[in-house]
Design a protein around this motif. Structure first.
Motif, PDB file in Angstrom:
ATOM      1  N   ARG A  56      10.159 -15.788 -18.465  1.00 46.68           N
ATOM      2  CA  ARG A  56      10.160 -17.065 -17.746  1.00 46.68           C
ATOM      3  C   ARG A  56      10.977 -17.037 -16.456  1.00 46.68           C
ATOM      4  O   ARG A  56      11.218 -18.077 -15.852  1.00 46.68           O
ATOM      5  CB  ARG A  56      10.655 -18.173 -18.649  1.00 46.68           C
ATOM      6  CG  ARG A  56       9.703 -18.379 -19.801  1.00 46.68           C
ATOM      7  CD  ARG A  56      10.157 -19.451 -20.720  1.00 46.68           C
ATOM      8  NE  ARG A  56       9.386 -19.273 -21.938  1.00 46.68           N
ATOM      9  CZ  ARG A  56       8.694 -20.205 -22.521  1.00 46.68           C
ATOM     10  NH1 ARG A  56       8.688 -21.389 -22.044  1.00 46.68           N
ATOM     11  NH2 ARG A  56       8.008 -19.960 -23.597  1.00 46.68           N
ATOM     12  N   CYS A  57      11.383 -15.845 -16.054  1.00 43.35           N
ATOM     13  CA  CYS A  57      12.113 -15.714 -14.790  1.00 43.35           C
ATOM     14  C   CYS A  57      11.210 -16.092 -13.627  1.00 43.35           C
ATOM     15  O   CYS A  57      10.010 -15.874 -13.655  1.00 43.35           O
ATOM     16  CB  CYS A  57      12.569 -14.264 -14.584  1.00 43.35           C
ATOM     17  SG  CYS A  57      14.061 -13.847 -15.448  1.00 43.35           S
ATOM     18  N   LYS A  58      11.838 -16.652 -12.594  1.00 40.53           N
ATOM     19  CA  LYS A  58      11.110 -16.906 -11.348  1.00 40.53           C
ATOM     20  C   LYS A  58      10.789 -15.584 -10.655  1.00 40.53           C
ATOM     21  O   LYS A  58       9.799 -15.467  -9.949  1.00 40.53           O
ATOM     22  CB  LYS A  58      11.955 -17.759 -10.410  1.00 40.53           C
ATOM     23  CG  LYS A  58      12.170 -19.169 -10.866  1.00 40.53           C
ATOM     24  CD  LYS A  58      13.052 -19.899  -9.858  1.00 40.53           C
ATOM     25  CE  LYS A  58      13.405 -21.283 -10.318  1.00 40.53           C
ATOM     26  NZ  LYS A  58      14.343 -21.939  -9.385  1.00 40.53           N
ATOM     27  N   GLY A  59      11.670 -14.606 -10.854  1.00 41.17           N
ATOM     28  CA  GLY A  59      11.482 -13.311 -10.213  1.00 41.17           C
ATOM     29  C   GLY A  59      12.547 -12.331 -10.633  1.00 41.17           C
ATOM     30  O   GLY A  59      13.535 -12.695 -11.266  1.00 41.17           O
ATOM     31  N   TYR A  60      12.328 -11.097 -10.268  1.00 38.32           N
ATOM     32  CA  TYR A  60      13.238 -10.009 -10.636  1.00 38.32           C
ATOM     33  C   TYR A  60      13.721  -9.317  -9.380  1.00 38.32           C
ATOM     34  O   TYR A  60      12.939  -9.060  -8.465  1.00 38.32           O
ATOM     35  CB  TYR A  60      12.519  -9.006 -11.537  1.00 38.32           C
ATOM     36  CG  TYR A  60      11.957  -9.647 -12.775  1.00 38.32           C
ATOM     37  CD1 TYR A  60      10.647 -10.120 -12.796  1.00 38.32           C
ATOM     38  CD2 TYR A  60      12.729  -9.825 -13.903  1.00 38.32           C
ATOM     39  CE1 TYR A  60      10.128 -10.741 -13.913  1.00 38.32           C
ATOM     40  CE2 TYR A  60      12.215 -10.438 -15.027  1.00 38.32           C
ATOM     41  CZ  TYR A  60      10.912 -10.894 -15.030  1.00 38.32           C
ATOM     42  OH  TYR A  60      10.407 -11.512 -16.139  1.00 38.32           O
ATOM     43  N   LEU A  61      14.987  -9.018  -9.353  1.00 39.75           N
ATOM     44  CA  LEU A  61      15.587  -8.239  -8.281  1.00 39.75           C
ATOM     45  C   LEU A  61      15.883  -6.867  -8.881  1.00 39.75           C
ATOM     46  O   LEU A  61      16.750  -6.733  -9.739  1.00 39.75           O
ATOM     47  CB  LEU A  61      16.861  -8.916  -7.780  1.00 39.75           C
ATOM     48  CG  LEU A  61      16.611 -10.328  -7.233  1.00 39.75           C
ATOM     49  CD1 LEU A  61      17.853 -11.172  -7.328  1.00 39.75           C
ATOM     50  CD2 LEU A  61      16.095 -10.244  -5.818  1.00 39.75           C
ATOM     51  N   VAL A  62      15.121  -5.888  -8.475  1.00 40.73           N
ATOM     52  CA  VAL A  62      15.176  -4.568  -9.096  1.00 40.73           C
ATOM     53  C   VAL A  62      15.898  -3.598  -8.172  1.00 40.73           C
ATOM     54  O   VAL A  62      15.533  -3.453  -7.007  1.00 40.73           O
ATOM     55  CB  VAL A  62      13.758  -4.044  -9.401  1.00 40.73           C
ATOM     56  CG1 VAL A  62      13.821  -2.677 -10.062  1.00 40.73           C
ATOM     57  CG2 VAL A  62      12.993  -5.041 -10.272  1.00 40.73           C
ATOM     58  N   SER A  63      16.906  -2.930  -8.700  1.00 43.52           N
ATOM     59  CA  SER A  63      17.562  -1.871  -7.936  1.00 43.52           C
ATOM     60  C   SER A  63      17.324  -0.548  -8.666  1.00 43.52           C
ATOM     61  O   SER A  63      17.147  -0.518  -9.875  1.00 43.52           O
ATOM     62  CB  SER A  63      19.061  -2.154  -7.770  1.00 43.52           C
ATOM     63  OG  SER A  63      19.703  -2.342  -9.011  1.00 43.52           O
ATOM     64  N   GLY A  64      17.292   0.525  -7.903  1.00 43.55           N
ATOM     65  CA  GLY A  64      17.045   1.844  -8.472  1.00 43.55           C
ATOM     66  C   GLY A  64      15.566   2.150  -8.656  1.00 43.55           C
ATOM     67  O   GLY A  64      15.214   3.105  -9.346  1.00 43.55           O
ATOM     68  N   TYR A  65      14.709   1.356  -8.051  1.00 44.53           N
ATOM     69  CA  TYR A  65      13.261   1.559  -8.153  1.00 44.53           C
ATOM     70  C   TYR A  65      12.613   0.892  -6.965  1.00 44.53           C
ATOM     71  O   TYR A  65      13.054  -0.185  -6.578  1.00 44.53           O
ATOM     72  CB  TYR A  65      12.733   0.931  -9.447  1.00 44.53           C
ATOM     73  CG  TYR A  65      11.294   1.276  -9.745  1.00 44.53           C
ATOM     74  CD1 TYR A  65      10.979   2.419 -10.450  1.00 44.53           C
ATOM     75  CD2 TYR A  65      10.259   0.475  -9.294  1.00 44.53           C
ATOM     76  CE1 TYR A  65       9.662   2.742 -10.725  1.00 44.53           C
ATOM     77  CE2 TYR A  65       8.939   0.797  -9.557  1.00 44.53           C
ATOM     78  CZ  TYR A  65       8.649   1.932 -10.281  1.00 44.53           C
ATOM     79  OH  TYR A  65       7.346   2.250 -10.539  1.00 44.53           O
ATOM     80  N   PRO A  66      11.651   1.472  -6.337  1.00 43.76           N
ATOM     81  CA  PRO A  66      10.983   2.732  -6.642  1.00 43.76           C
ATOM     82  C   PRO A  66      11.807   3.931  -6.194  1.00 43.76           C
ATOM     83  O   PRO A  66      12.624   3.831  -5.279  1.00 43.76           O
ATOM     84  CB  PRO A  66       9.689   2.643  -5.839  1.00 43.76           C
ATOM     85  CG  PRO A  66      10.020   1.758  -4.690  1.00 43.76           C
ATOM     86  CD  PRO A  66      11.033   0.786  -5.204  1.00 43.76           C
ATOM     87  N   ARG A  67      11.585   5.046  -6.851  1.00 45.88           N
ATOM     88  CA  ARG A  67      12.270   6.285  -6.490  1.00 45.88           C
ATOM     89  C   ARG A  67      11.449   7.104  -5.497  1.00 45.88           C
ATOM     90  O   ARG A  67      12.001   7.893  -4.749  1.00 45.88           O
ATOM     91  CB  ARG A  67      12.567   7.110  -7.746  1.00 45.88           C
ATOM     92  CG  ARG A  67      13.453   6.361  -8.742  1.00 45.88           C
ATOM     93  CD  ARG A  67      13.726   7.151  -9.979  1.00 45.88           C
ATOM     94  NE  ARG A  67      12.489   7.341 -10.757  1.00 45.88           N
ATOM     95  CZ  ARG A  67      12.408   8.074 -11.859  1.00 45.88           C
ATOM     96  NH1 ARG A  67      13.453   8.691 -12.315  1.00 45.88           N
ATOM     97  NH2 ARG A  67      11.263   8.176 -12.502  1.00 45.88           N
ATOM     98  N   HIS A  68      10.131   6.947  -5.534  1.00 41.30           N
ATOM     99  CA  HIS A  68       9.209   7.699  -4.671  1.00 41.30           C
ATOM    100  C   HIS A  68       8.036   6.793  -4.317  1.00 41.30           C
ATOM    101  O   HIS A  68       7.802   5.784  -4.985  1.00 41.30           O
ATOM    102  CB  HIS A  68       8.669   8.943  -5.396  1.00 41.30           C
ATOM    103  CG  HIS A  68       9.727   9.765  -6.042  1.00 41.30           C
ATOM    104  ND1 HIS A  68      10.553  10.595  -5.341  1.00 41.30           N
ATOM    105  CD2 HIS A  68      10.110   9.877  -7.340  1.00 41.30           C
ATOM    106  CE1 HIS A  68      11.393  11.186  -6.163  1.00 41.30           C
ATOM    107  NE2 HIS A  68      11.150  10.758  -7.377  1.00 41.30           N
ATOM    108  N   MET A  69       7.271   7.170  -3.316  1.00 39.71           N
ATOM    109  CA  MET A  69       6.080   6.388  -2.955  1.00 39.71           C
ATOM    110  C   MET A  69       5.077   6.330  -4.106  1.00 39.71           C
ATOM    111  O   MET A  69       4.383   5.334  -4.280  1.00 39.71           O
ATOM    112  CB  MET A  69       5.410   6.951  -1.701  1.00 39.71           C
ATOM    113  CG  MET A  69       6.044   6.485  -0.412  1.00 39.71           C
ATOM    114  SD  MET A  69       6.232   4.673  -0.282  1.00 39.71           S
ATOM    115  CE  MET A  69       4.548   4.123  -0.218  1.00 39.71           C
ATOM    116  N   GLU A  70       5.016   7.379  -4.899  1.00 39.12           N
ATOM    117  CA  GLU A  70       4.126   7.362  -6.072  1.00 39.12           C
ATOM    118  C   GLU A  70       4.487   6.202  -7.001  1.00 39.12           C
ATOM    119  O   GLU A  70       3.612   5.580  -7.603  1.00 39.12           O
ATOM    120  CB  GLU A  70       4.220   8.696  -6.813  1.00 39.12           C
ATOM    121  CG  GLU A  70       3.291   8.787  -8.000  1.00 39.12           C
ATOM    122  CD  GLU A  70       3.417  10.103  -8.745  1.00 39.12           C
ATOM    123  OE1 GLU A  70       2.983  10.155  -9.901  1.00 39.12           O
ATOM    124  OE2 GLU A  70       3.940  11.083  -8.170  1.00 39.12           O
TER     125      GLU A  70
END
Length: 111
Positions: A56-70
């Motif tokens: 139910r989060c409005k959004g996620y703040l992700v650190s440590g990702y993405p590691r590569h363009m893939e």
């Protein structure tokens, strides 16, 4: 990581997911040894699992990702396009100043 956590603290309904910590915990739980052995598929699965813990989060703040363009392509294929991205790029002088103020010591490696 600090900025993502600060934003999550300031904006109600947003969650910071530090994938580096999530992967480290996964490695410990499964006796895997090294984060380098974690495939892109497993990293994305761990991220998706963390997101599903708080649906139910409005959004996620992700650190440590993405590691590569893939990783970007895999994320888009499996989870959909993110609604936004924040890239923080600091010049070397600012990084050194911040490290000295906080009292951290890290190796900076130029390639």
């Amino acid at each position: 990581m600090t900025h993502a956590q600060n934003l999550a603290d300031i904006h109600e309904g947003y969650r910071h997911i530090n994938l580096t910590v999530v992967i480290s915990e996964y490695i410990k739980e499964n006796d895997l040894g090294s984060p380098q052995g974690i495939s892109n598929t497993i990293a994305l699965a761990l991220l998706a699992r963390e997101m599903h813990l708080t649906p139910r989060c409005k959004g996620y703040l992700v650190s440590g990702y993405p590691r590569h363009m893939e990783d970007v392509h895999n994320y888009n294929d499996k989870l959909g396009r993110p609604t936004g991205a924040v890239l923080l790029e600091w010049d070397r002088g600012t990084l050194i100043k911040n490290i000295e103020v906080v009292g951290w010591f890290v190796w900076l490696h130029n390639t």
